[in-house]
Design a protein around this motif. Sequence first.
Motif, PDB file in Angstrom:
ATOM      1  N   ARG A  59      -1.797   0.871  -7.322  1.00  0.00           N
ATOM      2  CA  ARG A  59      -2.102   1.812  -6.241  1.00  0.00           C
ATOM      3  C   ARG A  59      -3.545   1.637  -5.770  1.00  0.00           C
ATOM      4  O   ARG A  59      -3.823   1.645  -4.579  1.00  0.00           O
ATOM      5  N   ARG A  60      -4.455   1.454  -6.700  1.00  0.00           N
ATOM      6  CA  ARG A  60      -5.868   1.281  -6.327  1.00  0.00           C
ATOM      7  C   ARG A  60      -6.095  -0.020  -5.561  1.00  0.00           C
ATOM      8  O   ARG A  60      -6.944  -0.076  -4.677  1.00  0.00           O
ATOM      9  N   VAL A  61      -5.363  -1.054  -5.898  1.00  0.00           N
ATOM     10  CA  VAL A  61      -5.470  -2.303  -5.142  1.00  0.00           C
ATOM     11  C   VAL A  61      -4.980  -2.082  -3.714  1.00  0.00           C
ATOM     12  O   VAL A  61      -5.624  -2.506  -2.753  1.00  0.00           O
ATOM     13  N   VAL A  62      -3.863  -1.400  -3.572  1.00  0.00           N
ATOM     14  CA  VAL A  62      -3.344  -1.082  -2.234  1.00  0.00           C
ATOM     15  C   VAL A  62      -4.389  -0.274  -1.460  1.00  0.00           C
ATOM     16  O   VAL A  62      -4.681  -0.562  -0.293  1.00  0.00           O
ATOM     17  N   GLU A  63      -4.969   0.722  -2.094  1.00  0.00           N
ATOM     18  CA  GLU A  63      -5.985   1.547  -1.434  1.00  0.00           C
ATOM     19  C   GLU A  63      -7.204   0.727  -1.034  1.00  0.00           C
ATOM     20  O   GLU A  63      -7.832   0.993  -0.013  1.00  0.00           O
ATOM     21  N   ALA A  64      -7.552  -0.282  -1.817  1.00  0.00           N
ATOM     22  CA  ALA A  64      -8.705  -1.131  -1.516  1.00  0.00           C
ATOM     23  C   ALA A  64      -8.515  -1.923  -0.234  1.00  0.00           C
ATOM     24  O   ALA A  64      -9.491  -2.290   0.424  1.00  0.00           O
TER      25      ALA A  64
END
Length: 121
Positions: A59-64
Amino acid sequence: LAARAVDLAMGEGVPLQDWSSFAAGLLSNRTAREPFWARLRADWPAVTARLANAPMLLRRVVEAVGGLTEPRHLDEARAFFAAHPVEAARSAVDQTLERLAEEVALRQRCSASIGRWLSAR
């Protein structure tokens, strides 16, 4: 250095718990952004396999991806996530694309006036 950092991210040199932060740093860095964005898309199956047991990191990669800056990035991100749905982070994909769209629109609205203001200084 940017190329080495991209290679480091896609190898085993970055511990799993640090990977999403490292990816976010590369996507927000003006030198590393383009090569990492291209590599992230090219190596997406390996990225999702590596993060399969860590949905919060995925999820954090997507948000990045929201750290991208250009209108073409918005188009690329939309096309990429349409072709590669991330079920574990569906809401993050929607929120990231919305945020990216808003930031691209703001940049387009304000760039000329900010440029004129800076030139006058």
